[in-house]
Write a protein that holds these residues in place. Structure first.
Motif, PDB file in Angstrom:
ATOM      1  N   ALA A 170       0.817  -1.219   0.000  1.00  0.00           N
ATOM      2  CA  ALA A 170       0.000   0.000   0.000  1.00  0.00           C
ATOM      3  C   ALA A 170       0.850   1.269   0.000  1.00  0.00           C
ATOM      4  N   GLY A 171       2.168   1.126  -0.093  1.00  0.00           N
ATOM      5  CA  GLY A 171       3.046   2.278  -0.221  1.00  0.00           C
ATOM      6  C   GLY A 171       3.452   2.943   1.074  1.00  0.00           C
ATOM      7  N   HIS A 172       3.318   2.256   2.200  1.00  0.00           N
ATOM      8  CA  HIS A 172       3.678   2.849   3.481  1.00  0.00           C
ATOM      9  C   HIS A 172       5.171   2.658   3.773  1.00  0.00           C
ATOM     10  N   LYS A 173       5.716   3.572   4.575  1.00  0.00           N
ATOM     11  CA  LYS A 173       7.104   3.470   5.024  1.00  0.00           C
ATOM     12  C   LYS A 173       7.134   2.492   6.195  1.00  0.00           C
ATOM     13  N   ALA A 174       7.362   1.227   5.913  1.00  0.00           N
ATOM     14  CA  ALA A 174       7.203   0.208   6.944  1.00  0.00           C
ATOM     15  C   ALA A 174       8.332  -0.812   6.920  1.00  0.00           C
TER      16      ALA A 174
END
Length: 435
Positions: A170-174
């Motif tokens: 989903a494009g999160h910085k994770a």
């Protein structure tokens, strides 16, 4: 807290850290680590976020007393408002359990009715947890992105591999985090009489499906002392893993204790059918812990917490957050991140658990020697299951759940997958929007 460039010392501006699931009985372990390791990760404000105000009051009170006892001047805030809690945070740690121990108890029991292992992170129970968890975590992550798009998300919520992949997709910085590797690191350091920081693991696989294929001293290129560890401490390791010593000797590696669900599945099923679930044990332990946390004289984490699980979680979390935020965390850490060609037999967007170089840009997996087909085959099989599990978690539907269950190597039979699908949906209907 951003890493400086050009060889300058790191910027040690105190960070704001938010913990979603801050009312967990795990949290005092995390607080203790934040207090002890404040030079590695200076914290100006720590926000504990949880829907249970009662738990927040108990855990938050103990957290403040631990900070005070250890001379940490950081501010601790409690809130049930996710948006307010994550605002301006440098990093957001996720440690939530959708459905609590009651849902976990179901995950660990109904699969046994079909002769399949009942466990909260693998098999049918692990799928149930993923279906409950992924939508909730993605909602929280979207709130973080709207409120504070620069924040790092550190996921400790199981099943870590599937949840982390959902976040990254989903494009999160994770980055995903598990305590299995740091536990082995500490154990091997003790065996070899060296500092834990000197032990570099060649840790290969997926979350809860990993093997230690090398134990290097002094860095990735240091001497490999795994043969020495196996020769001198194989009996002790085998006892802890509850696997025959012969398994370690013939494989030539140290498997994660989660591999026992695969290597001794039927034995485990028989054992689980003769005793209360781990969830039931933990639920009773949590009641005791919460009573302890309410004691205004308690200002250290109680010894009982060690039996709750999550050993060395705080050290791993501090190290990872410090590196992501430009502090003095270790340059190499075992994390869950995108494969990106590291294991050539997997897609680039698979999430693997390996040693990685960690910094402000995230985690970059280190090169891994060719993986033995014995391990690569199982890794590939479970990765395919995780693909289907994530699809079921994101899109719902009985058929997607069935396909994920049928694909899992601990299930794999049409009759079992059919029955388990119905049981999973029946036990989790309140948490599945599509059911």
């Amino acid at each position: 807290m951003l890493r400086s460039i050009g060889g300058e010392p790191p910027n040690t501006r105190p960070a704001k850290i938010a913990v979603v699931g801050g009312g967990s009985t795990y949290t005092p372990e995390l607080i203790d680590g934040f207090a002890r390791l404040r030079d590695t990760l200076p914290i100006g404000e720590l926000v504990l976020i949880d829907p249970s105000e009662e738990r927040l009051a108990l855990v938050g009170g103990l957290a403040r007393r631990i900070f005070a006892k250890q001379g940490h001047d950081g501010k601790i805030v409690t809130t049930s408002d996710v948006d307010a809690g994550v605002a301006d945070a440098d990093a957001v740690l996720l440690q939530l359990r959708v459905g609590g121990q009651a849902a976990r108890n179901q995950d660990e029991t109904w699969p046994l009715e079909c002769g399949c292992v009942g466990q909260e992170t693998t098999g049918a129970g692990g799928l149930a947890k993923a279906l409950r968890t992924v939508p909730v975590v993605l909602d929280i992550a979207e709130r973080v992105r709207r409120t504070n798009p620069d924040a790092w998300i550190i996921d400790f919520t199981n099943p870590v591999g599937i949840v982390t992949r959902a976040l990254l997709q989903a494009g999160h910085k994770a980055v995903g985090l598990c305590n299995v590797a740091i536990g082995f690191q500490r154990r091997f350091a003790k065996f070899l009489d060296v500092a834990p920081a000197d032990v570099h693991l060649r840790h290969v696989g997926l979350n809860h499906l990993t093997w230690e294929t090398g134990v290097h001293i002094g860095g990735p290129e240091g001497a490999d002392l795994l043969p020495k560890v196996l020769a001198e401490h194989g009996d002790e390791l085998a006892d802890d893993l509850r696997l025959p010593r012969e398994v370690l000797d013939r494989l030539g590696v140290v498997p994660s204790y989660y591999l026992r669900y695969f290597y001794a599945h039927d034995e485990v099923v028989r054992e689980l059918g003769t005793k209360p679930s781990r969830a039931a044990e933990v639920a009773e332990m949590e009641k005791q812990l919460l009573r302890m946390y309410g004691d205004p004289s308690l200002d250290t984490k109680p010894e009982l917490l060690a039996k709750r699980g999550g050993a060395f979680y705080s050290e791993a979390a501090v190290d990872l957050a410090a590196s992501l935020l430009g502090g003095t965390g270790s340059p190499y850490q075992v994390v869950n991140t995108l494969n990106r060609g590291t294991l050539p037999f997997l897609p680039d967007d698979a999430v693997i658990e390996v040693q990685a170089a960690v910094g402000t840009q995230g985690a970059t997996p280190l090169a891994v020697p060719e993986v033995d087909p014995l391990f690569a085959g199982l890794i590939s099989h479970v990765t395919a299951y995780e693909d289907l599990a994530l699809e079921a978690a994101l899109r719902g539907g009985r058929d997607r759940v069935f396909k994920a269950l049928l694909s899992h190597p601990l299930i794999g039979q049409f009759e079992y997958a059919e029955a388990l699908t119905d049981k999973l949906i029946a036990h989790n209907r309140e948490h599945l929007a599509w059911a």
